[in-house]
Structure formats: C-alpha cells, structure tokens
Design a protein around this motif. Structure first.
Motif, PDB file in Angstrom:
ATOM      1  N   LYS A 213       0.986  -1.185   0.048  1.00  0.00           N
ATOM      2  CA  LYS A 213      -0.088  -0.006   0.122  1.00  0.00           C
ATOM      3  C   LYS A 213       0.906   1.067  -0.362  1.00  0.00           C
ATOM      4  O   LYS A 213       1.973   1.097   0.378  1.00  0.00           O
ATOM      5  CB  LYS A 213      -0.633   0.184   0.928  1.00  0.00           C
ATOM      6  CG  LYS A 213      -1.768  -1.130   1.356  1.00  0.00           C
ATOM      7  CD  LYS A 213      -3.103  -1.681   0.098  1.00  0.00           C
ATOM      8  CE  LYS A 213      -4.074  -2.448   0.733  1.00  0.00           C
ATOM      9  NZ  LYS A 213      -4.789  -2.399  -1.085  1.00  0.00           N
TER      10      LYS A 213
ATOM     11  N   SER B 115     -10.222  10.360  -1.251  1.00  0.00           N
ATOM     12  CA  SER B 115      -9.826   9.245  -1.750  1.00  0.00           C
ATOM     13  C   SER B 115     -10.665   9.762  -3.646  1.00  0.00           C
ATOM     14  O   SER B 115     -10.597   8.051  -4.778  1.00  0.00           O
ATOM     15  CB  SER B 115     -10.866   8.359  -1.515  1.00  0.00           C
ATOM     16  OG  SER B 115     -11.995   8.831  -1.225  1.00  0.00           O
ATOM     17  N   ASN B 116     -11.203  10.703  -3.608  1.00  0.00           N
ATOM     18  CA  ASN B 116     -12.252  10.946  -4.902  1.00  0.00           C
ATOM     19  C   ASN B 116     -10.923  11.384  -6.223  1.00  0.00           C
ATOM     20  O   ASN B 116     -11.476  10.858  -7.634  1.00  0.00           O
ATOM     21  CB  ASN B 116     -13.313  11.770  -5.628  1.00  0.00           C
ATOM     22  CG  ASN B 116     -12.929  13.234  -4.587  1.00  0.00           C
ATOM     23  OD1 ASN B 116     -11.553  13.556  -5.068  1.00  0.00           O
ATOM     24  ND2 ASN B 116     -14.049  13.941  -4.010  1.00  0.00           N
TER      25      ASN B 116
ATOM     26  N   GLU C  95       0.504   5.921  -9.232  1.00  0.00           N
ATOM     27  CA  GLU C  95       0.100   5.154 -10.288  1.00  0.00           C
ATOM     28  C   GLU C  95       1.768   5.000 -11.159  1.00  0.00           C
ATOM     29  O   GLU C  95       2.028   4.117 -11.603  1.00  0.00           O
ATOM     30  CB  GLU C  95      -1.030   6.136 -11.366  1.00  0.00           C
ATOM     31  CG  GLU C  95      -2.430   5.685 -11.302  1.00  0.00           C
ATOM     32  CD  GLU C  95      -2.834   6.172 -12.328  1.00  0.00           C
ATOM     33  OE1 GLU C  95      -2.540   7.042 -13.171  1.00  0.00           O
ATOM     34  OE2 GLU C  95      -4.127   5.680 -12.259  1.00  0.00           O
TER      35      GLU C  95
ATOM     36  N   TYR D 249       1.249   1.781  -8.240  1.00  0.00           N
ATOM     37  CA  TYR D 249      -0.453   2.109  -7.107  1.00  0.00           C
ATOM     38  C   TYR D 249      -0.745   2.254  -7.269  1.00  0.00           C
ATOM     39  O   TYR D 249      -1.244   2.914  -7.949  1.00  0.00           O
ATOM     40  CB  TYR D 249       0.430   2.857  -5.618  1.00  0.00           C
ATOM     41  CG  TYR D 249       0.774   1.729  -5.079  1.00  0.00           C
ATOM     42  CD1 TYR D 249       1.318   0.683  -4.148  1.00  0.00           C
ATOM     43  CD2 TYR D 249       1.983   2.734  -5.070  1.00  0.00           C
ATOM     44  CE1 TYR D 249       2.158   0.186  -3.369  1.00  0.00           C
ATOM     45  CE2 TYR D 249       3.678   2.076  -3.961  1.00  0.00           C
ATOM     46  CZ  TYR D 249       3.463   0.981  -3.907  1.00  0.00           C
ATOM     47  OH  TYR D 249       5.172   0.887  -2.911  1.00  0.00           O
ATOM     48  N   ALA D 250      -2.004   1.538  -7.708  1.00  0.00           N
ATOM     49  CA  ALA D 250      -3.123   1.780  -8.017  1.00  0.00           C
ATOM     50  C   ALA D 250      -4.506   2.242  -6.737  1.00  0.00           C
ATOM     51  O   ALA D 250      -4.214   2.218  -6.477  1.00  0.00           O
ATOM     52  CB  ALA D 250      -4.201   0.447  -8.512  1.00  0.00           C
ATOM     53  N   ALA D 251      -5.882   3.204  -7.415  1.00  0.00           N
ATOM     54  CA  ALA D 251      -6.526   3.875  -5.792  1.00  0.00           C
ATOM     55  C   ALA D 251      -6.703   3.153  -5.460  1.00  0.00           C
ATOM     56  O   ALA D 251      -6.746   3.841  -4.328  1.00  0.00           O
ATOM     57  CB  ALA D 251      -7.465   4.624  -6.849  1.00  0.00           C
ATOM     58  N   ASP D 252      -7.251   2.132  -5.563  1.00  0.00           N
ATOM     59  CA  ASP D 252      -7.270   0.762  -4.475  1.00  0.00           C
ATOM     60  C   ASP D 252      -6.368   0.620  -3.294  1.00  0.00           C
ATOM     61  O   ASP D 252      -6.675   0.046  -2.243  1.00  0.00           O
ATOM     62  CB  ASP D 252      -8.058  -0.152  -5.072  1.00  0.00           C
ATOM     63  CG  ASP D 252      -9.377  -0.353  -5.571  1.00  0.00           C
ATOM     64  OD1 ASP D 252     -10.020   1.425  -5.507  1.00  0.00           O
ATOM     65  OD2 ASP D 252      -9.399  -0.846  -6.329  1.00  0.00           O
ATOM     66  N   ASP D 253      -5.327   1.269  -4.115  1.00  0.00           N
ATOM     67  CA  ASP D 253      -3.713   0.541  -3.367  1.00  0.00           C
ATOM     68  C   ASP D 253      -3.342   2.034  -2.115  1.00  0.00           C
ATOM     69  O   ASP D 253      -2.582   1.510  -1.557  1.00  0.00           O
ATOM     70  CB  ASP D 253      -2.625   0.342  -3.971  1.00  0.00           C
ATOM     71  CG  ASP D 253      -3.306  -1.177  -4.433  1.00  0.00           C
ATOM     72  OD1 ASP D 253      -3.409  -2.307  -3.820  1.00  0.00           O
ATOM     73  OD2 ASP D 253      -2.665  -1.570  -5.661  1.00  0.00           O
TER      74      ASP D 253
ATOM     75  N   VAL E  24      -3.491   4.639   0.445  1.00  0.00           N
ATOM     76  CA  VAL E  24      -4.521   4.914   2.048  1.00  0.00           C
ATOM     77  C   VAL E  24      -4.580   6.077   2.609  1.00  0.00           C
ATOM     78  O   VAL E  24      -3.470   6.513   2.439  1.00  0.00           O
ATOM     79  CB  VAL E  24      -4.012   3.448   3.338  1.00  0.00           C
ATOM     80  CG1 VAL E  24      -4.129   4.105   4.470  1.00  0.00           C
ATOM     81  CG2 VAL E  24      -3.847   2.056   2.545  1.00  0.00           C
TER      82      VAL E  24
END
Length: 283
Positions: A49, A69-70, A84, A88-92, A94
């Motif tokens: 993460k 987070s948006n 990116e 790291y993708a957006a879901d990764d 924190v």
C-alpha cells in the motif's frame, strides 16, 4: 571385475557431497519470481500500500468535497498520478490526515508521502525530504464582485484599475513588471492589502494563486479570482513531503519528473487550477 572397497567408498562420498551441495543451493537461492518481487518492492509504511497524507479540512481546488480518495482537485489528481507511476492503483492508496506543521516537523511519520501545498525551503529540508516540484505558484488577481476589475480578462484592462500589492514580495515584482507602477498601491503586508480591498481603497489585489483562493474563501464575502499571470518566475515551488532520509524519495522524485516530462502536470494544472475554477491566464 568388481570395484575395490576403497573406490566404492570414494564414489559414495563424492555422490553424497554433490547431493548436499544441491540441497544447500536449493535452500539458499530464492526463486526468480521471489527475487524479482523483493527487489522491486518499495519500502512503504504498509506492505503493498502507499499511505498518502494531507490536511483536514481540504479546500478546492486542491481537493474536492474534502474527500482525497475521489482523486479530484489538483493535488488529489497529482497524488493519484504519482501513485500510479510508482505502481499503485487507486485501491492501493491509504489516505490519512495530518496538520501542516506536524507534517514538516522532525521525527518519525506514519505515512509515506504528504501533499498540502508545501513550499520547498532549505529550512524545511533539515527536517523532511522533498520531491522535485510538481507546481510553481503563479500570481493571481483578486477583485470584489461589483468592481470593474472583476471582469478584466487582459493585462491591459487591469492597467485601468487601482491594484494593491504587498511590498517586498514576488507579487510586487510581477505586478510592477506586468502593470507598471502608475496604478499600483503598495502596502506593508498582504493583510493590509486585503483590508484596503474590503474598504474600497483599491479595485483589485495581486497575490500568489494559493493565497488568492484563501482570500476569496476565508476573508472576502464577495471576492473573485479573476485571472492569473502567465509567468511563474519567482513563484514558490510545491513539493511532496517525505520523512527525512526516506527510501522513497528518489522514486517519488522520479515519478514527479516523469509526469512533468509527459506534460501530465501541465494538463492537471490547466484542468484544476484554471478551467475548473474559471481562473484564466491573463493575456
């Protein structure tokens, strides 16, 4: 003819040694997949993460709806783009919150990177690391809604207004170069300029773009940011903050540099600091 006992013992010893060597090699050498994974993994607070910190609350146009987070708003979009580049993708990602002063204070951190419009300074580098700049501030014009300066779209139109500026600042240097001194009112501080604008002593003021958003959002009831100057020379450089001597500093700097070279940072600046907030570059 059968082998002599001594020959059989030597052959057995050689075979045993070879077996042991193979076993040790199998135990000590990682697989190609594992070695590649370990070598490429970044040293982050949470494995797999990327923990990104920012302030609370967050204001537009840096973040939208106080929701990092948006991925919206200039710094929100920069953070996602940097992540990116790092893989790291957006879901990764924190997201966590910090104060401004706490982020640049000495000591350990519970985040990997931090974006809060931090100007890069030598003094701050004593306590934290910075990436290369992702934005250099421009100078902007603030006017009250019923002023003729509020509708100015060119530098020539602005020359017809009375414009206030703080002495000894980059804003003054830019204002003098772009407008001349004939219509400039020079004050001791930015707060004095704001008071003059509130009191109707001047038609508009010039300050850096982040400061302009603050003046309009927090200090004036009917203020508008009417435009920004095209020249960023002398502006403050904003950098991503990392813990002092972070193992990620070189990687994050490389990511920012790659985004700059690809034109991505310019595109995000146009999207979020010009088009979205209707702050065109003065012609």
């Amino acid at each position: 003819m059968p082998f002599a006992p001594s020959f059989r013992r030597a052959a057995a010893a050689t075979a045993a040694a070879a077996a042991i060597a193979l076993t040790l090699a199998a135990c000590s050498a990682p697989s190609t997949e594992t070695a590649t994974s370990d070598d490429s993994a970044l040293q982050t607070v949470t494995e797999g993460k990327l923990t990104i910190a920012t302030g609370e609350p967050n204001y537009e146009p840096w973040f939208v709806d106080d929701d990092p987070s948006n991925g919206e708003g200039f710094e929100g979009a920069v953070a996602v783009a940097v992540a990116e580049e790092l893989g790291y993708a957006a879901d990764d990602i924190v997201w966590v919150r910090t104060t401004f002063d706490g982020a640049i204070a000495p000591g350990p951190k519970d985040w990997d990177i931090n974006l809060q419009q931090f100007s890069i300074t030598d003094e701050r580098k004593n306590a934290v690391d910075f990436s290369s700049p992702y934005y250099t501030t421009t100078q902007a014009v603030v006017a009250v809604g019923d002023s003729s300066a509020a509708s100015a779209t060119t530098i020539d139109e602005l020359k017809e207004a009375t414009v206030g500026v703080a002495s000894g600042t980059t804003s003054y240097t830019v204002a003098k170069a772009q407008l001349g001194e004939a219509n400039l009112s020079v004050f001791n501080s930015v707060d004095d300029v704001v008071l003059a604008l509130k009191g109707g002593q001047i038609d508009a003021m010039i300050t850096d773009l982040p400061g302009a958003f603050y003046v309009v959002g927090a200090q004036l009831d009917d203020g508008v940011v009417t435009g920004q100057f095209p020249d960023a020379d002398g502006g403050d450089d904003f950098g991503i903050v990392l813990p002092k001597d972070s193992a990620l500093t070189a990687d994050v700097t490389a990511a920012v540099d790659a985004l700059r070279e690809a034109g991505t940072l310019d595109e995000l600046q146009q999207t979020w600091l010009s088009d979205a907030v209707d702050v065109p570059v003065l012609k």
